[in-house]
Design a protein around this motif. Structure first.
Motif, PDB file in Angstrom:
ATOM      1  N   ARG A  70      -9.201  -4.971  -7.264  1.00 21.72           N
ATOM      2  CA  ARG A  70      -8.221  -5.584  -8.298  1.00 21.72           C
ATOM      3  C   ARG A  70      -6.896  -5.115  -8.687  1.00 21.72           C
ATOM      4  N   VAL A  71      -5.861  -5.864  -8.122  1.00 27.08           N
ATOM      5  CA  VAL A  71      -4.072  -5.424  -8.181  1.00 27.08           C
ATOM      6  C   VAL A  71      -3.938  -6.722  -8.714  1.00 27.08           C
ATOM      7  N   VAL A  78      -5.587  -1.122 -10.059  1.00 29.76           N
ATOM      8  CA  VAL A  78      -4.123  -0.684  -9.202  1.00 29.76           C
ATOM      9  C   VAL A  78      -3.420  -1.694 -10.116  1.00 29.76           C
ATOM     10  N   VAL A  79      -1.708  -1.527 -10.524  1.00 31.27           N
ATOM     11  CA  VAL A  79      -0.633  -2.247 -10.751  1.00 31.27           C
ATOM     12  C   VAL A  79       0.755  -1.638  -9.863  1.00 31.27           C
ATOM     13  N   ILE A  80       0.843  -2.869  -8.742  1.00 31.53           N
ATOM     14  CA  ILE A  80       2.420  -3.080  -8.621  1.00 31.53           C
ATOM     15  C   ILE A  80       3.548  -3.949  -9.733  1.00 31.53           C
ATOM     16  N   PRO A  81       3.803  -2.760 -10.193  1.00 29.20           N
ATOM     17  CA  PRO A  81       5.190  -3.047 -10.749  1.00 29.20           C
ATOM     18  C   PRO A  81       6.732  -2.962 -10.498  1.00 29.20           C
ATOM     19  N   VAL A  82       6.468  -4.452  -9.498  1.00 25.98           N
ATOM     20  CA  VAL A  82       7.242  -4.907  -8.464  1.00 25.98           C
ATOM     21  C   VAL A  82       9.377  -5.517  -9.357  1.00 25.98           C
ATOM     22  N   LEU A  83       9.260  -4.745 -10.286  1.00 28.62           N
ATOM     23  CA  LEU A  83      10.681  -4.891 -11.291  1.00 28.62           C
ATOM     24  C   LEU A  83      11.434  -4.096 -10.681  1.00 28.62           C
ATOM     25  N   HIS A  84      13.217  -4.707 -10.750  1.00 31.19           N
ATOM     26  CA  HIS A  84      13.743  -3.468 -10.456  1.00 31.19           C
ATOM     27  C   HIS A  84      15.044  -4.055 -11.359  1.00 31.19           C
ATOM     28  N   PHE A 133      -2.174   3.530 -20.592  1.00 28.39           N
ATOM     29  CA  PHE A 133      -3.059   2.794 -20.637  1.00 28.39           C
ATOM     30  C   PHE A 133      -4.079   3.098 -19.291  1.00 28.39           C
ATOM     31  N   ASP A 134      -3.326   4.121 -18.803  1.00 25.89           N
ATOM     32  CA  ASP A 134      -4.260   5.047 -17.854  1.00 25.89           C
ATOM     33  C   ASP A 134      -4.043   3.899 -16.640  1.00 25.89           C
ATOM     34  N   ILE A 135      -3.522   3.873 -15.992  1.00 21.81           N
ATOM     35  CA  ILE A 135      -3.982   2.775 -15.096  1.00 21.81           C
ATOM     36  C   ILE A 135      -2.899   2.808 -13.662  1.00 21.81           C
ATOM     37  N   PRO A 136      -3.612   3.243 -12.780  1.00 28.96           N
ATOM     38  CA  PRO A 136      -2.952   3.804 -11.010  1.00 28.96           C
ATOM     39  C   PRO A 136      -1.466   2.866 -11.380  1.00 28.96           C
ATOM     40  N   TYR A 137      -0.327   3.189 -10.813  1.00 31.93           N
ATOM     41  CA  TYR A 137       0.442   1.877 -10.230  1.00 31.93           C
ATOM     42  C   TYR A 137       1.179   2.558  -8.938  1.00 31.93           C
ATOM     43  N   VAL A 138       2.304   0.789  -8.166  1.00 33.96           N
ATOM     44  CA  VAL A 138       3.016   1.838  -6.847  1.00 33.96           C
ATOM     45  C   VAL A 138       4.373   2.466  -7.686  1.00 33.96           C
ATOM     46  N   GLY A 139       4.339   3.117  -6.861  1.00 27.76           N
ATOM     47  CA  GLY A 139       5.673   3.703  -7.456  1.00 27.76           C
ATOM     48  C   GLY A 139       6.194   4.526  -7.935  1.00 27.76           C
ATOM     49  N   GLN A 199      -2.955   3.233  -1.598  1.00 26.89           N
ATOM     50  CA  GLN A 199      -3.735   4.427  -1.870  1.00 26.89           C
ATOM     51  C   GLN A 199      -2.626   5.722  -2.236  1.00 26.89           C
ATOM     52  N   LEU A 200      -2.102   5.831  -2.187  1.00 22.19           N
ATOM     53  CA  LEU A 200      -0.610   6.825  -2.919  1.00 22.19           C
ATOM     54  C   LEU A 200      -1.201   6.507  -4.104  1.00 22.19           C
ATOM     55  N   ALA A 201      -1.029   4.965  -4.642  1.00 20.92           N
ATOM     56  CA  ALA A 201      -1.283   5.270  -6.349  1.00 20.92           C
ATOM     57  C   ALA A 201      -2.432   5.735  -7.301  1.00 20.92           C
ATOM     58  N   ILE A 202      -3.482   5.406  -6.352  1.00 23.17           N
ATOM     59  CA  ILE A 202      -4.672   5.599  -6.362  1.00 23.17           C
ATOM     60  C   ILE A 202      -4.793   7.314  -6.459  1.00 23.17           C
ATOM     61  N   GLU A 203      -3.941   7.842  -5.470  1.00 26.72           N
ATOM     62  CA  GLU A 203      -4.170   9.421  -5.212  1.00 26.72           C
ATOM     63  C   GLU A 203      -3.425  10.120  -5.964  1.00 26.72           C
TER      64      GLU A 203
END
Ligand code: ADP
Ligand code: MG
Ligand code: MG
Length: 378
Positions: free
Chosen positions: A4-5, A118-124, A140-146, A368-372
């Motif tokens: 769930r992304v 996992v969350v992808i915060p595509v914010l600039h 909130f202990d959620i894996p996130y991209v970046g 995957q990098l976010a989860i790792e």
């Protein structure tokens, strides 16, 4: 089991529209066999919306028009602004439409983000790329991209970014910085100080910003005064750099403990420098991939890209931007962008594509990098 992304886009910053376009591209590319993708919009006023309202925010992308850089008031207060940016790919959105009669939801962030793997915060820019939303996701202990909190914050603050680059021994332009208070209390002294330390031309920038918002090239005292007045509207800290005669080269970096660098690309700005208009409005700045550089310069840029990435302890991804001096081919680090533009036409994904990683593969790797990283920091 599908992952769930949550894809967060929009936001209060001056880069609201760019973020919508990136979010839209990512949502389209997430393979429904592997992922359950949920769009999460942040309106210009800073409200978090999902469902029909998020689709509505996304739909703005279809209407994105040409316009100038954001007014400082829209950044500070998060007020509406009319101006929007144009980029290729601004087509109709492809977001799961809400059911007829479904009430649009406006949720508080915690309840919202807790339902994702996992969350992808595509914010600039400020409030998105600067460690603030990253801090919330950590809480909130959620894996996130970046990048994490520290690298995001450092990457957004050009003064601290430069301090860390300097301590890693990386080559960069000479610079100095002032607070808005110092500038306002004695402008003459500040102008004289800049002239003594750097001379003309020089670049004046708000320390915390992106997309060239609030940046000017000053060629004389009149220009320098105007440049300070503009930058001071956007930030309480103002950085000034020596003006270089350079080509602009960018490298995409991907990874946590073992970051990899893409082939470099070159930007040929349509204006005197790569300002907001050249980036988004006129759309005729050229991206040349791979950058036509001598092999040793290419290697130098890729090596420095990984070093600079490590110097700020970055993880996930970043676009590393460089200057290559015209006469000498000397390579200087310009900056790190921890959440670069991510449409299919943006430099970051295009650099990876040229290096052999497709857009969809890139998103898989980032997740995957976010989860790792999340697993390793527990
Ligand atoms: P942003 O984070 O807003 O992209 P940059 O520091 O990258 O800010 O500056 C934006 C653009 O301004 C650069 O891409 C380049 O065209 C120009 N620029 C910035 N600093 C310098 C400099 N020291 N010398 C020459 N050009 C510069
Ligand atoms: Mg930047
Ligand atoms: Mg830049």
């Amino acid at each position: 089991q599908r992952i769930r992304v949550g894809v967060i886009f929009g936001g209060k910053s001056g880069e609201h529209e760019v973020s919508i376009l990136s979010g839209q591209s990512i949502l389209k590319a997430l393979d429904p066999e592997k992922y359950i993708a949920v769009p999460i919009g942040i309106t210009r006023r800073g409200e978090w919306v999902v469902g029909a309202e998020a689709a509505q925010v996304l739909q703005e992308a279809a209407q994105i028009q040409l316009g100038g850089p954001p007014e400082p008031s829209s950044i500070d207060a998060g007020a509406d602004r009319d101006a929007a940016v144009g980029q290729p790919g601004a087509g109709p959105h492809a977001v799961p439409a809400s059911q007829p009669g479904e009430t649009a939801l406006t949720l508080v962030p915690p309840a919202l983000v807790e339902s994702f793997d996992v969350v992808i915060p595509v914010l600039h820019g400020p409030n998105g790329e600067d460690g603030t939303i990253q801090g919330m996701l950590e809480l909130f202990d959620i894996p996130y991209v970046g990048a994490g909190v520290l690298a995001s914050a450092v990457g957004m603050d050009k003064v601290f970014m430069k301090k860390l680059f300097a301590s890693a021994g990386l080559p960069q332009a000479a610079y100095t910085f002032y607070t808005r208070k110092t500038w306002e209390s004695d402008p003459e002294a500040v102008l004289a100080d800049v002239e003594a330390k750097l001379g003309y031309p020089c670049f004046v920038k708000p320390a915390n910003m992106g997309s060239s918002v609030g940046i000017s090239k000053a060629k004389n005292r009149t220009g320098l005064t105007a440049a300070f007045k503009l930058a001071a509207k956007y930030d309480r800290k103002i950085i000034v750099e020596e003006g270089l005669n350079v080509r602009e080269v960018e490298v995409a970096v991907l990874g946590n403990d073992e970051p990899k660098a893409s082939v470099p690309g070159e930007i040929v700005p349509s204006n005197e420098f790569y300002d907001y208009n050249a980036k988004y409005v006129t759309g005729d700045s050229a991206l040349i991939i791979p950058a036509p550089l001598p092999p040793d310069v290419t290697e130098e840029v890729r090596r420095l890209a990984v070093e600079a990435y490590r110097a700020v302890d970055c993880t996930g991804l970043a676009r590393m931007d460089f200057f290559v001096e015209r006469e000498t081919d000397r390579v200087l680090v310009n900056e790190i962008n921890t959440m670069p533009g991510f449409t299919r036409f943006s430099m970051y994904p295009k650099l990876w594509e040229a290096t052999g990683v497709s857009y969809a593969e890139l998103i898989d790797q980032l997740i995957q990098l976010a989860i790792e990283r999340h697993r390793e920091t527990r």
